[in-house]
Motif scaffolding. Structure first.
Motif, mmCIF file in Angstrom:
data_model
loop_
_atom_site.group_PDB
_atom_site.id
_atom_site.type_symbol
_atom_site.label_atom_id
_atom_site.label_comp_id
_atom_site.label_asym_id
_atom_site.label_seq_id
_atom_site.Cartn_x
_atom_site.Cartn_y
_atom_site.Cartn_z
ATOM 1 N N LEU A 149 0.834 -1.196 0.000
ATOM 2 C CA LEU A 149 0.000 0.000 0.000
ATOM 3 C C LEU A 149 0.868 1.245 0.000
ATOM 4 C CD1 LEU A 149 -2.743 -0.973 2.616
ATOM 5 C CD2 LEU A 149 -2.829 -1.199 0.131
ATOM 6 N N GLN A 150 0.352 2.307 -0.637
ATOM 7 C CA GLN A 150 1.117 3.543 -0.737
ATOM 8 C C GLN A 150 1.202 4.262 0.605
ATOM 9 O OE1 GLN A 150 -0.479 6.887 -3.104
ATOM 10 N NE2 GLN A 150 1.387 6.723 -4.329
ATOM 11 N N LYS A 151 0.144 4.145 1.420
ATOM 12 C CA LYS A 151 0.187 4.790 2.731
ATOM 13 C C LYS A 151 -0.514 3.938 3.775
ATOM 14 C CE LYS A 151 -3.546 7.936 1.341
ATOM 15 N NZ LYS A 151 -3.919 9.340 1.208
ATOM 16 N N GLU A 152 -0.102 4.128 5.014
ATOM 17 C CA GLU A 152 -0.616 3.318 6.111
ATOM 18 C C GLU A 152 -1.915 3.872 6.673
ATOM 19 O OE1 GLU A 152 0.832 1.901 10.564
ATOM 20 O OE2 GLU A 152 2.318 2.570 9.104
ATOM 21 N N ASP A 156 -10.154 9.410 0.892
ATOM 22 C CA ASP A 156 -8.829 9.161 0.309
ATOM 23 C C ASP A 156 -8.927 8.164 -0.847
ATOM 24 O OD1 ASP A 156 -7.596 10.796 2.115
ATOM 25 O OD2 ASP A 156 -6.701 9.192 3.318
ATOM 26 N N THR A 157 -7.976 8.263 -1.771
ATOM 27 C CA THR A 157 -7.787 7.229 -2.788
ATOM 28 C C THR A 157 -6.544 6.444 -2.391
ATOM 29 O OG1 THR A 157 -8.812 8.526 -4.553
ATOM 30 C CG2 THR A 157 -7.337 6.749 -5.221
ATOM 31 N N LEU A 158 -6.726 5.169 -2.125
ATOM 32 C CA LEU A 158 -5.638 4.310 -1.676
ATOM 33 C C LEU A 158 -5.073 3.554 -2.871
ATOM 34 C CD1 LEU A 158 -3.992 3.079 0.647
ATOM 35 C CD2 LEU A 158 -5.798 1.363 0.886
ATOM 36 N N LYS A 159 -3.788 3.733 -3.114
ATOM 37 C CA LYS A 159 -3.125 3.060 -4.225
ATOM 38 C C LYS A 159 -2.295 1.901 -3.690
ATOM 39 C CE LYS A 159 -2.989 7.362 -6.805
ATOM 40 N NZ LYS A 159 -2.171 8.456 -7.303
ATOM 41 N N GLY A 160 -2.242 0.829 -4.469
ATOM 42 C CA GLY A 160 -1.487 -0.318 -4.002
ATOM 43 C C GLY A 160 -1.278 -1.369 -5.067
ATOM 44 N N LYS A 207 -2.993 -10.662 -9.742
ATOM 45 C CA LYS A 207 -1.822 -9.807 -9.654
ATOM 46 C C LYS A 207 -2.083 -8.491 -10.373
ATOM 47 C CE LYS A 207 3.153 -10.224 -10.603
ATOM 48 N NZ LYS A 207 4.183 -11.116 -11.155
ATOM 49 N N GLY A 208 -1.808 -7.354 -9.692
ATOM 50 C CA GLY A 208 -1.960 -6.069 -10.356
ATOM 51 C C GLY A 208 -2.091 -4.911 -9.384
ATOM 52 N N PHE A 209 -2.267 -3.735 -9.964
ATOM 53 C CA PHE A 209 -2.355 -2.489 -9.197
ATOM 54 C C PHE A 209 -3.803 -2.057 -9.034
ATOM 55 C CE2 PHE A 209 1.919 -2.585 -10.834
ATOM 56 C CZ PHE A 209 2.679 -2.036 -9.805
ATOM 57 N N PHE A 210 -4.048 -1.216 -8.019
ATOM 58 C CA PHE A 210 -5.393 -0.693 -7.788
ATOM 59 C C PHE A 210 -5.308 0.711 -7.206
ATOM 60 C CE2 PHE A 210 -4.110 -3.255 -4.134
ATOM 61 C CZ PHE A 210 -4.297 -2.380 -3.068
ATOM 62 N N LYS A 211 -6.406 1.466 -7.341
ATOM 63 C CA LYS A 211 -6.528 2.818 -6.787
ATOM 64 C C LYS A 211 -7.967 2.966 -6.305
ATOM 65 C CE LYS A 211 -7.164 4.525 -11.513
ATOM 66 N NZ LYS A 211 -6.798 5.493 -12.531
ATOM 67 N N VAL A 212 -8.239 2.492 -5.113
ATOM 68 C CA VAL A 212 -9.601 2.422 -4.602
ATOM 69 C C VAL A 212 -9.940 3.612 -3.718
ATOM 70 C CG1 VAL A 212 -9.782 -0.080 -4.770
ATOM 71 C CG2 VAL A 212 -8.846 0.930 -2.699
ATOM 72 N N LYS A 213 -11.184 4.039 -3.806
ATOM 73 C CA LYS A 213 -11.687 5.144 -2.996
ATOM 74 C C LYS A 213 -12.129 4.590 -1.646
ATOM 75 C CE LYS A 213 -13.136 9.552 -3.309
ATOM 76 N NZ LYS A 213 -12.321 10.660 -3.759
ATOM 77 N N VAL A 214 -11.764 5.292 -0.559
ATOM 78 C CA VAL A 214 -12.191 4.911 0.775
ATOM 79 C C VAL A 214 -13.526 5.595 1.037
ATOM 80 C CG1 VAL A 214 -11.615 4.867 3.225
ATOM 81 C CG2 VAL A 214 -9.792 4.703 1.513
#
Length: 198
Positions: free
Chosen positions: A157-160, A166-170, A185-192
């Motif tokens: 994850l990009q941030k703890e 927030d948009t959490l990227k990982g 397997k892959g990337f994501f950018k999910v809205k909290v």
């Protein structure tokens, strides 16, 4: 209306809502990396899931309960699904990507949920993160409804610390089996979002 797709949706909802046995024994530590980067983070693509179609009058029809056209559905994940057989341990088929996901906070737990519905399959992945550790649950409707056992997983994850809005990227790399091996397997950018609105 596609009867097969509707039946898959119903079976998936029953499995999710009922109490079922999932292997929670595999708990891993979340990796945090604020410099994680991928071109997917900068792409804005959207589409409707396959449960949505246009009728002969050109109006959208939404098969899933509560589904509506608000802001379309932006692709919030780019998770590829590959699976192989136990015999060869070699990839023999690629499935569509899981393109949709969201995150919510419940008490002290961050929950990531990813889903993809196609004519032939429903995929549902749920990740629970608590105290810097996480567990995963994965269900797929291809080629029939399977609850997968997780045997290896990595989550970056990009941030703890995240808050609603927030948009959490990982990045996710998960290996599971039931009875075939499958790799997500892959990337994501999910809205909290608020848990009430999920």
């Amino acid at each position: 209306m596609n009867l097969k797709l509707l039946l898959i949706h119903i079976l998936l909802l029953i499995m999710i809502s009922c109490s079922y046995t999932i292997d929670h024994s595999l708990k891993n530590k979340v990796e945090y990396n604020n410099s994680i980067r991928d071109s997917f983070f900068f792409i804005d693509k959207w589409s409707y899931p396959s449960s949505t179609y246009k009728d002969i009058d050109g109006k959208f029809v939404f098969l899933a309960a509560g589904e509506e056209d608000t802001s379309h559905l932006y692709h919030t994940s780019n998770i590829e699904i590959k699976f192989d057989s136990l015999e060869t341990n070699k990839a023999d088929e690629n499935l569509p990507k899981i393109r949709f996901g969201q995150a919510r906070i419940v008490n002290d737990t961050l929950i990531l949920e990813f889903s993809e519905s196609t004519v032939s399959s429903d995929d549902y992945l749920k990740i629970k993160i608590n105290n810097k550790h996480f567990t995963s649950e994965y269900i797929s409707g291809y080629p029939w409804l399977n609850i997968y056992h997780i045997n290896k997983q990595t989550l970056v994850l990009q941030k703890e610390k995240v808050i609603v809005g927030d948009t959490l990227k990982g990045y996710l790399d998960l290996k599971a089996y039931s009875p075939k091996y499958r790799n997500l397997k892959g990337f994501f950018k999910v809205k909290v979002i608020n848990s009430e609105s999920f």
